[in-house]
Design an enzyme around this catalytic site. Structure first.
Site, PDB file in Angstrom:
ATOM      1  N   ARG A   2       1.009  -1.159  -0.229  1.00 51.12           N
ATOM      2  CA  ARG A   2       0.222   0.269  -0.101  1.00 51.12           C
ATOM      3  C   ARG A   2       1.126   0.973   0.333  1.00 51.12           C
ATOM      4  NH1 ARG A   2      -1.734  -3.893   3.387  1.00 51.12           N
ATOM      5  NH2 ARG A   2      -4.367  -4.755   2.648  1.00 51.12           N
ATOM      6  N   LYS A  27      -1.192  -2.515   7.448  1.00 51.07           N
ATOM      7  CA  LYS A  27      -3.047  -2.042   7.486  1.00 51.07           C
ATOM      8  C   LYS A  27      -3.878  -3.445   8.797  1.00 51.07           C
ATOM      9  CE  LYS A  27      -7.300  -1.846   5.232  1.00 51.07           C
ATOM     10  NZ  LYS A  27      -8.472  -2.159   3.973  1.00 51.07           N
ATOM     11  N   HIS A 133      -2.636   1.895  -6.136  1.00 49.59           N
ATOM     12  CA  HIS A 133      -3.487   0.874  -5.990  1.00 49.59           C
ATOM     13  C   HIS A 133      -3.418   0.211  -6.799  1.00 49.59           C
ATOM     14  CE1 HIS A 133      -4.997  -0.899  -1.961  1.00 49.59           C
ATOM     15  NE2 HIS A 133      -6.279  -1.259  -3.023  1.00 49.59           N
ATOM     16  N   ARG A 136      -0.442  -2.350  -7.041  1.00 52.64           N
ATOM     17  CA  ARG A 136      -1.110  -3.725  -6.403  1.00 52.64           C
ATOM     18  C   ARG A 136      -2.337  -4.249  -6.202  1.00 52.64           C
ATOM     19  NH1 ARG A 136      -0.808  -4.544  -0.968  1.00 52.64           N
ATOM     20  NH2 ARG A 136      -3.442  -5.886   0.016  1.00 52.64           N
ATOM     21  N   HIS A 159      -3.941  -9.444   2.856  1.00 58.69           N
ATOM     22  CA  HIS A 159      -5.473  -9.673   3.628  1.00 58.69           C
ATOM     23  C   HIS A 159      -5.145 -10.476   4.252  1.00 58.69           C
ATOM     24  CE1 HIS A 159      -5.661  -8.874  -0.935  1.00 58.69           C
ATOM     25  NE2 HIS A 159      -5.475  -7.527  -0.119  1.00 58.69           N
ATOM     26  N   TYR A 168      -9.109 -11.190  -6.948  1.00 54.52           N
ATOM     27  CA  TYR A 168      -8.474 -11.045  -8.106  1.00 54.52           C
ATOM     28  C   TYR A 168      -9.237 -12.542  -9.025  1.00 54.52           C
ATOM     29  CZ  TYR A 168      -6.150  -7.674  -5.225  1.00 54.52           C
ATOM     30  OH  TYR A 168      -5.431  -6.362  -4.592  1.00 54.52           O
TER      31      TYR A 168
END
Length: 191
Positions: A2, A27, A133, A136, A159, A168
């Site tokens: 990120r 995150k 992003h 990413r 994640h 994805y």
């Protein structure tokens, strides 16, 4: 990575020999390890030389070190002055932290990275909107296309839930194996 994870990288978070980057407090306040492309080794070494020149100037001028996490500040009060804790992408000037009122060198501003990515996309004549992003998403999509398993991609992206990473696969499934009806019609007419 990120955008902010990239900008908050410390020198100690890079392992050029193993081609790894340690993302700290990403995150969800989680740490993770991701890959460092070998093609970025040269540019990254040049960036580190530039960062070290700023760090050296700061040390010579007796400036405050960079901000460090509170537990580190308490246990090692001078850690922010060490090269290991310095930013990989430092700002070229000092500024006042609005939260603490302390004047010191910070990492680059998020908008600076966004602007650089947009300029690079324009120079490459990419007509689509591109941001950090987007890179990413491209990383994840290319890993999937090359056959990498979804759990590994989940870990690399940081994640928490595999469902987030599965997004994805939906994009990939739509793009692969679908043949346009126009192409089918054209091949029938050629026969």
């Amino acid at each position: 990575m990120r955008k902010l994870e990239c900008l908050q990288l410390r020198v100690k978070d890079l392992d050029l020999e193993r081609r790894q980057i340690i993302v700290r407090e990403g995150k969800g306040d989680k740490d993770r390890i991701t890959v460092l492309p070998s093609t970025l080794e040269g540019p990254l070494r040049r960036q580190l030389e530039y960062a070290q020149s700023l760090w050296t100037v700061d040390r010579q001028l007796g400036r405050l070190g960079v901000e460090t996490p509170l537990p580190v500040q308490h246990r090692y009060p001078r850690a922010g002055e060490s090269w290991a804790w310095f930013w990989v992408f430092p700002a070229d000037h000092e500024s006042v932290d609005p939260r603490s009122g302390v004047r010191r060198r910070h990492h680059l501003y998020e908008g600076t990275l966004g602007t650089a990515i947009k300029r690079a996309a324009a120079r490459a004549r990419i007509a689509k909107p591109i941001g950090a992003h987007t890179l990413r998403h491209s990383f994840a999509t290319h890993l999937l296309e090359s056959g990498q398993d979804i759990r590994t991609i989940q870990e690399l992206l940081g994640h928490r839930h595999v469902d987030t990473t599965m997004i994805y696969t939906h994009v990939l499934n739509r793009a692969l194996g679908v043949r346009s009806p126009l192409d089918q019609l054209a091949s029938m007419l050629e026969s």
